[in-house]
Scaffold this active site. Structure first.
Site: not given
Ligand code: AMP
Ligand code: MG
Length: 421
Positions: A117, A142, A205, A207-208, A210, A303, A327, A330, A344, A356
């Site tokens: 990250d 982030e 981000d 690492i979207d 994680t 999520h 992540s 999508k 979502r 995000d």
């Protein structure tokens, strides 16, 4: 049963293997022009590598669609963003390969994720800083360095710095640069900006997804640029997403790793994460009958409410099972028509962050899609680090959006009434 996509399913034969990393290319000599940056000046060599490369080809400049005094086609920024995301992806691939090779016990250890990250954020911040020639830039990201500056984090900081340096050294344009630990911390802390509705802000981000990263599944390096509160460009580095459509998971997966990109008004593209790959234009699907549609949602039930999305899909008449991916991969998959809908719905009380969604939003909208909240409002990235939303986020093509909105609103109402009983 939901479909799932990750290394474990893509490489379904035999145990997981470390991903092949690009071979080391010869380092280009550093040009002799003066050091131009502010706070890293004593920390790296006097080069602006992409600028140098770009000098060899003309960059077309045109008026900004926002009519500001700024004259920009965002091409220069896009080149820097692609380079930053690709290098960050390389760093993440190194770490993910280590995680997948390690035993179960160390997989539960959070430090590899932490290292990746911070390392990814440092790389993106450094590359943007070196490549963007104008005034100091603003980055909304982030991570910050507070925890890393503690005595207990010394080992981790050394590991991150080593990773950043070995990633830089693997690139012919950046291999003359060596970062100190303080330089890495400063680079990470560039991400403390609050964003907002005026000026330009990069949104990252590092690492979207994680959780997907640790599992060996999908994750993304998501980078976007806001200009006067609007998303004007975005890149999504998705190291584990097949370059071919994932619609048919039985097909031979030859190439893994995608770099999606978009500039406002210029469409969306995808290319391999390999150096020198050529981009191709992408479009969302034109499906207009929900019966033929499939939908993406988070792999993690924490999520997004899978029961609510299942009800929405049922109301629409969607037959296919949900495709669960971690992540903003999508958004990328939706933008190239691998599926028709993205749903979502975080659990009550969760506030969505701009990093995000910003990159995914522009990749989908430039591919002809629509991204809104549950009430059909456009997403507003101008309010700082958070998105103010009505309930959830939905994305699809223009044909399906009207019926999707109806199904979403009915399902939310039903859920609310049920919770009152
Ligand atoms: P996804 O891959 O779709 O599951 O989304 C991953 C992103 O969800 C992460 O990068 C987090 O920033 C964000 N996230 C973390 N916790 C939550 C939560 N409780 N609800 C919704 N999103 C979350
Ligand atoms: Mg994220």
């Amino acid at each position: 049963m939901a479909a799932r996509l990750g290394l474990s399913t893509v490489f379904s034969l035999g145990p997981r293997k470390a991903l092949p990393l690009p071979g080391r290319l010869p380092c280009l000599p550093a040009p002799g022009y003066p050091i131009h940056r502010h706070f890293f000046t004593s920390l790296y060599s006097p080069i602006s590598p992409l600028q140098l490369a770009r000098n060899l080809s003309q960059v077309t400049m045109s008026a900004s669609i926002y009519g500001t005094s700024q004259i920009s086609s965002y091409e220069e920024e896009l080149a820097a963003a692609k380079k930053a995301a690709s290098l960050a992806a390389r760093l993440c691939q190194l770490v993910q390969a280590e995680i997948l090779q390690s035993d179960v016990q160390s997989k539960a250890d959070k430090s590899p994720v932490t290292v990746a990250d911070y390392g990814s954020q440092a790389i993106v911040s450094l590359v943007l800083d070196m490549e963007l020639s104008s005034a100091p830039f603003s980055l909304v990201a982030e991570e910050d360095s507070e925890d890393l500056r503690k005595d207990s984090s010394k080992e981790i900081l050394t590991r991150i710095t080593d990773l950043v340096n070995s990633t830089l050294s693997s690139d012919p344009l950046f291999c003359n640069i060596t970062m100190s630990e303080e330089g890495v911390l400063s680079a990470i802390d560039k991400g403390k900006s609050e964003g907002g509705s005026s000026g330009r802000h990069w949104v990252l981000d590092p690492i979207d997804g994680t959780k997907g990263f640790v599992r060996g599944d999908q994750y993304a390096i998501a980078l976007a640029l806001l200009d006067q509160g609007k998303v004007v460009l975005g890149v999504l580095g998705c190291p584990n997403l097949p370059l071919a459509s994932i619609q048919n998971t039985n097909q031979n997966v030859e190439q893994i790793g995608c770099l999606f990109s978009a500039i406002v008004g210029k469409g969306a593209l995808v290319q391999s994460l390999d150096e020198g790959s050529s981009p191709t234009k992408i479009q969302v699907t034109t499906i207009d009958n929900p019966v033929d549609a499939s939908f993406f949602e988070s792999y993690e039930a924490a999520h997004s409410m899978h029961d609510l999305t299942s009800n929405i899909a049922k109301k629409l008449g969607v037959k296919a099972p949900p495709v669960r991916i971690d992540s903003q991969a999508k958004y990328g998959a939706l933008a190239r028509g691998d599926g028709a809908i993205y749903l979502r719905f975080p659990h009550k009380g969760y506030r969505e962050k701009i990093w995000d969604h910003a990159a995914g939003y522009i990749v989908v909208t430039e591919a002809g899609g629509v991204v809104t909240d549950a009430a059909g409002n456009d997403l507003d990235f101008s309010k700082g680090r958070y998105l103010d939303l009505d309930t959830g986020i939905i994305a699809t093509n223009t044909n399906l959006m009207p019926s999707l909105l109806v199904a979403v609103q009915e399902s939310i109402k039903e859920q609310q009434s049920a919770s009152l009983l």
